[in-house]
Design a protein around this motif. Structure first.
Motif, mmCIF file in Angstrom:
data_model
loop_
_atom_site.group_PDB
_atom_site.id
_atom_site.type_symbol
_atom_site.label_atom_id
_atom_site.label_comp_id
_atom_site.label_asym_id
_atom_site.label_seq_id
_atom_site.Cartn_x
_atom_site.Cartn_y
_atom_site.Cartn_z
ATOM 1 N N GLU A 115 0.738 -1.286 0.123
ATOM 2 C CA GLU A 115 0.069 -0.047 -0.037
ATOM 3 C C GLU A 115 0.779 1.192 -0.079
ATOM 4 O O GLU A 115 0.519 2.199 -0.706
ATOM 5 N N SER A 170 -13.101 -4.172 1.260
ATOM 6 C CA SER A 170 -13.422 -3.034 0.483
ATOM 7 C C SER A 170 -13.025 -3.089 -0.918
ATOM 8 O O SER A 170 -13.692 -2.929 -1.960
ATOM 9 N N THR A 171 -11.765 -3.261 -0.955
ATOM 10 C CA THR A 171 -11.152 -3.257 -2.162
ATOM 11 C C THR A 171 -11.663 -4.366 -3.267
ATOM 12 O O THR A 171 -11.935 -4.109 -4.358
ATOM 13 N N ARG A 215 -10.375 -2.940 4.729
ATOM 14 C CA ARG A 215 -9.550 -2.386 3.712
ATOM 15 C C ARG A 215 -9.687 -3.292 2.344
ATOM 16 O O ARG A 215 -9.902 -3.086 1.285
ATOM 17 N N ALA A 223 -5.267 -7.433 -4.372
ATOM 18 C CA ALA A 223 -6.038 -6.740 -3.463
ATOM 19 C C ALA A 223 -5.291 -6.669 -2.164
ATOM 20 O O ALA A 223 -5.155 -5.473 -1.212
#
Length: 200
Positions: free
Chosen positions: A60, A108-109, A105, A163
């Motif tokens: 990230e 969600s991705t 996260r 992801a």
């Protein structure tokens, strides 16, 4: 440290302040000269996120790091920690990371629905009671794979890998470690014991 690094990762001001503070300390050290500055900046951000209990994966951080690679950021992180530990004369507090820190996260991705996300969160919490010797990020990825295999919206391993930043082979191996505990991990409200037979 560049503002876009924080904005694109949705980070709070305290992390920005902490990252700047770390960078200023490192900047004063002569040994920083000649090193990849983008990797140094990214590593300061990685450490700040860890210290403020808002961890981000190296992948990230890498996505906003102006071309610095995961390997370069990893090396820069090790260099900074080592240098500052020598400077302070004590070990540097980095904060513990848990699979749950990353799960929402990742889900969600992948566009997972609320029911699946809640089930994944519960499974990750339960996994902490087990002695699974895998990184928290690998466990989060494996739990997502397990949960989505039990839903109609199955996610390909390749998508989960993209992801989470975890290699497909690592997700497979982590999943194998978790598989024997599926009945303990998966909430009964999400999948009954007979449904678990559908897991590969």
């Amino acid at each position: 440290i560049h503002r876009h690094l924080f904005c694109r990762l949705g980070l709070v001001a305290t992390i920005k302040d902490r990252a700047n503070e770390i960078y200023k300390k490192v900047e004063d050290l002569k040994s920083i000269r000649g090193r990849n500055q983008d990797a140094i900046l990214a590593a300061c951000l990685y450490i700040a996120c860890r210290q403020e209990d808002r961890p981000r994966t190296v992948k990230e951080i890498c996505s906003v790091a102006n071309g610095a690679t995961k390997k370069e950021i990893g090396r820069a992180k090790e260099f900074i920690v080592k240098q500052l530990e020598v400077e302070m004369g004590q070990s540097m507090e980095m904060g513990t990371i848990h699979a749950g820190d990353f799960l929402r996260r990742f889900c969600s991705t992948l566009g997972m629905n609320n029911t699946a996300v809640k089930a994944a969160q519960e499974a990750v919490q339960r996994s902490e009671e087990l002695d699974i010797r895998r990184s928290p990020i690998s466990i989060a990825a494996a739990v997502i794979y397990m949960i989505t295999q039990l839903s109609e919206d199955k996610k390909p391993l390749k998508d989960i890998s993209l992801a989470t930043g975890v290699a497909e082979g690592t997700i497979r191996n982590s999943y194998k470690d978790l598989y024997p505990y599926a009945a303990r991990l998966i909430p009964n409200s999400y999948a009954k014991e007979e449904d678990l037979k559908n897991l590969c």
